[in-house]
Design an enzyme around this catalytic site. Structure first.
Site, PDB file in Angstrom:
ATOM      1  N   PHE A  47      71.667 -30.480 -71.653  1.00 57.22           N
ATOM      2  CA  PHE A  47      72.020 -31.449 -72.688  1.00 57.22           C
ATOM      3  C   PHE A  47      72.478 -30.652 -73.914  1.00 57.22           C
ATOM      4  O   PHE A  47      71.839 -29.669 -74.293  1.00 57.22           O
ATOM      5  CB  PHE A  47      70.808 -32.321 -73.026  1.00 57.22           C
ATOM      6  CG  PHE A  47      71.117 -33.450 -73.964  1.00 57.22           C
ATOM      7  CD1 PHE A  47      71.755 -34.580 -73.511  1.00 57.22           C
ATOM      8  CD2 PHE A  47      70.776 -33.366 -75.305  1.00 57.22           C
ATOM      9  CE1 PHE A  47      72.054 -35.628 -74.376  1.00 57.22           C
ATOM     10  CE2 PHE A  47      71.059 -34.399 -76.182  1.00 57.22           C
ATOM     11  CZ  PHE A  47      71.703 -35.536 -75.710  1.00 57.22           C
ATOM     12  N   ASP A  73      62.563 -28.401 -70.166  1.00 60.40           N
ATOM     13  CA  ASP A  73      62.828 -29.671 -70.833  1.00 60.40           C
ATOM     14  C   ASP A  73      62.609 -30.772 -69.796  1.00 60.40           C
ATOM     15  O   ASP A  73      63.311 -30.836 -68.776  1.00 60.40           O
ATOM     16  CB  ASP A  73      64.267 -29.689 -71.356  1.00 60.40           C
ATOM     17  CG  ASP A  73      64.598 -30.961 -72.114  1.00 60.40           C
ATOM     18  OD1 ASP A  73      64.048 -32.035 -71.784  1.00 60.40           O
ATOM     19  OD2 ASP A  73      65.441 -30.911 -73.032  1.00 60.40           O
ATOM     20  N   TYR A 105      60.814 -41.672 -75.064  1.00 59.31           N
ATOM     21  CA  TYR A 105      61.463 -42.990 -75.145  1.00 59.31           C
ATOM     22  C   TYR A 105      62.234 -43.357 -73.880  1.00 59.31           C
ATOM     23  O   TYR A 105      62.828 -44.430 -73.813  1.00 59.31           O
ATOM     24  CB  TYR A 105      62.384 -43.076 -76.359  1.00 59.31           C
ATOM     25  CG  TYR A 105      63.321 -41.905 -76.557  1.00 59.31           C
ATOM     26  CD1 TYR A 105      64.472 -41.773 -75.802  1.00 59.31           C
ATOM     27  CD2 TYR A 105      63.033 -40.934 -77.504  1.00 59.31           C
ATOM     28  CE1 TYR A 105      65.333 -40.696 -75.985  1.00 59.31           C
ATOM     29  CE2 TYR A 105      63.889 -39.857 -77.707  1.00 59.31           C
ATOM     30  CZ  TYR A 105      65.033 -39.741 -76.940  1.00 59.31           C
ATOM     31  OH  TYR A 105      65.872 -38.677 -77.116  1.00 59.31           O
ATOM     32  N   LYS A 106      62.243 -42.492 -72.876  1.00 60.11           N
ATOM     33  CA  LYS A 106      62.930 -42.812 -71.626  1.00 60.11           C
ATOM     34  C   LYS A 106      61.932 -43.424 -70.645  1.00 60.11           C
ATOM     35  O   LYS A 106      61.515 -44.571 -70.808  1.00 60.11           O
ATOM     36  CB  LYS A 106      63.597 -41.557 -71.062  1.00 60.11           C
ATOM     37  CG  LYS A 106      64.630 -40.922 -71.998  1.00 60.11           C
ATOM     38  CD  LYS A 106      65.287 -39.720 -71.349  1.00 60.11           C
ATOM     39  CE  LYS A 106      66.124 -38.907 -72.328  1.00 60.11           C
ATOM     40  NZ  LYS A 106      67.260 -39.658 -72.878  1.00 60.11           N
ATOM     41  N   ARG A 146      76.359 -43.850 -65.060  1.00 61.42           N
ATOM     42  CA  ARG A 146      74.965 -43.460 -64.821  1.00 61.42           C
ATOM     43  C   ARG A 146      74.095 -44.709 -64.673  1.00 61.42           C
ATOM     44  O   ARG A 146      74.186 -45.653 -65.452  1.00 61.42           O
ATOM     45  CB  ARG A 146      74.410 -42.629 -65.980  1.00 61.42           C
ATOM     46  CG  ARG A 146      75.005 -41.270 -66.170  1.00 61.42           C
ATOM     47  CD  ARG A 146      74.104 -40.397 -67.049  1.00 61.42           C
ATOM     48  NE  ARG A 146      73.504 -41.141 -68.156  1.00 61.42           N
ATOM     49  CZ  ARG A 146      72.506 -40.666 -68.906  1.00 61.42           C
ATOM     50  NH1 ARG A 146      72.004 -39.477 -68.674  1.00 61.42           N
ATOM     51  NH2 ARG A 146      72.025 -41.389 -69.907  1.00 61.42           N
TER      52      ARG A 146
END
Length: 404
Positions: A134, A203, A228-229, A377
């Site tokens: 990312f 990560d 938050y995912k 996605r």
């Protein structure tokens, strides 16, 4: 699509009903605020657990409104970063006392990378970073390298073992690739990094809450992740930092804040770090979002991560199969690995005109997202996504592509 996923479309809806009826996690769906649509973007922002608004209102009205400053002690605000870290620990395979919650993922990446260079043996001046990571992880690693006098070496995760050497200080890798959904070999790569005398940093943003991680079992040194995912902590909810117990006494944070001081209210000019995971703290905890996260984690009570992984794989298998049956041939190509050992909890499909296609799907009530220029996605959160959702999403994708 792969030849592995071919089936008769007419059977999909019936199979979805049967699969949902047999799903041991199906009752978890009622714990979330959902509508009549299909939400397949939990890999970007998890759905709201139904009980969180009442908990936040309690924090606002009583703990802040009535108790005010007393809540740091009486409501447990001061110990929240470690307490909530211990709630997250079982979800990533860590014993208690090794995770502290707070700050953003980016800030925690910075802490971890710089601290890793200080943990590494003397004379090592290279930081290996996932070349497909990312973007922010790469930005932070590059800045940390400049600040510490190290050389940054971007490398594909599969090529890490061959790139390791006596100059390698630390290696920063993503457990699951955010774009393709590829699951990288955390146990094997961690073992290779540690055998080379370097520090392994992972990560976990796209894996925690979707599949077993095994931080302790696999000897990971440092790890970071967002909440938050798949952990459903809410937009901007605080991230977390894992420091393996064996490193805690030597963990030297580049951001030594007052709340990580051994005597935070002593207000002395000399910094003396606290023991344990507390060393990862910096400033005043972000209490409102932190306590919303703590409440959100209740949905995990009694849920084995292994059951979540089993359903995740079943959902993504079924989606790929439905896509193969519903989507006109040649319109999409999966860039997510078919092999279970190499797949996270999302499916990424390469598709021409991805942006208008996703807009059309959202208009039909199927919410995913895209990564430019051409990747659709779809994230599968096993606690609230069902097999009927999967069938509906694939059917809608087929209809959109048949019309364009």
């Amino acid at each position: 699509m792969s030849e592995t996923f071919t089936a008769m479309p007419g059977t999909f809806a019936g199979r979805a009903v049967a699969l949902d009826a047999a799903d041991p996690l199906a009752d978890r769906r009622k714990l979330f605020v959902l509508d009549d649509g299909v939400y397949l973007d939990g890999n970007s922002l998890g759905a709201l657990p139904v009980h969180v608004p009442a908990r936040v209102q309690e924090v606002l009205a009583r703990e802040w409104g009535e108790l005010r400053i007393r809540s740091w002690d009486e409501s447990g605000w001061w110990t929240a970063p470690e307490r909530i870290g211990d709630r997250i620990a079982p979800l990533v395979g860590a014993a208690a006392g090794q995770i502290v919650v707070g700050d953003s993922t980016s800030v925690n990446v910075f802490k971890a990378v710089v601290a890793a260079t200080r943990l590494a043996p003397p004379g090592r001046d290279e930081i290996l970073v996932d070349a497909t990571t990312f973007p922010t992880d790469g930005y932070i690693a590059e800045s940390a390298a400049r600040m510490t006098g190290h050389r940054l070496v971007p490398v594909a995760p599969a090529e890490v073992p061959g790139a390791l050497g006596p100059r390698t200080a630390a290696v920063l890798l993503n457990h699951v690739d955010y774009r393709t959904g590829r699951l990288h070999d955390l146990p094997g790569l961690t073992a290779a990094v540690r055998a080379a005398g370097a520090v392994a940093i992972w990560d976990l943003c796209h894996s925690a809450g979707a599949l077993p991680v095994g931080l302790d079992a696999h000897g990971v040194d440092l790890a970071v992740g967002c909440t938050y995912k798949y952990l459903n902590g809410g937009p901007g909810s605080p991230a977390y930092l894992y420091v393996a117990e064996r490193h805690q006494a030597a963990f030297d944070s580049p951001l030594p804040g007052w709340t990580s001081h051994t005597d935070p209210f002593g207000m002395t000019s000399a910094y003396a770090p606290a023991d344990g995971a507390v060393r990862g703290r910096v400033g005043t905890p972000d209490i409102l979002s932190m306590l919303a996260l703590e409440a959100a984690l209740d949905v995990w009570d009694g849920v084995p991560v292994e059951a979540v992984r089993a359903k995740s794989l079943a959902l993504t298998d079924f989606f790929l199969e439905c896509v193969a049956g519903y989507v006109p041939e040649g319109r999409v190509t999966s860039v997510t690995p078919v092999a279970h050992a190499e797949r996270g909890s999302q499916v990424a499909l390469r598709c021409a005109d991805a942006e208008p296609v996703m807009s059309a799907l959202i208009a039909r009530g199927v919410v995913g997202d895209l990564r430019r220029p051409d990747v659709l996605r779809f994230g599968f959160t096993p606690l609230y996504v069902g097999f009927a959702d999967v069938e509906r999403a694939a059917r809608a994708l087929g209809e959109v592509l048949a019309e364009t």
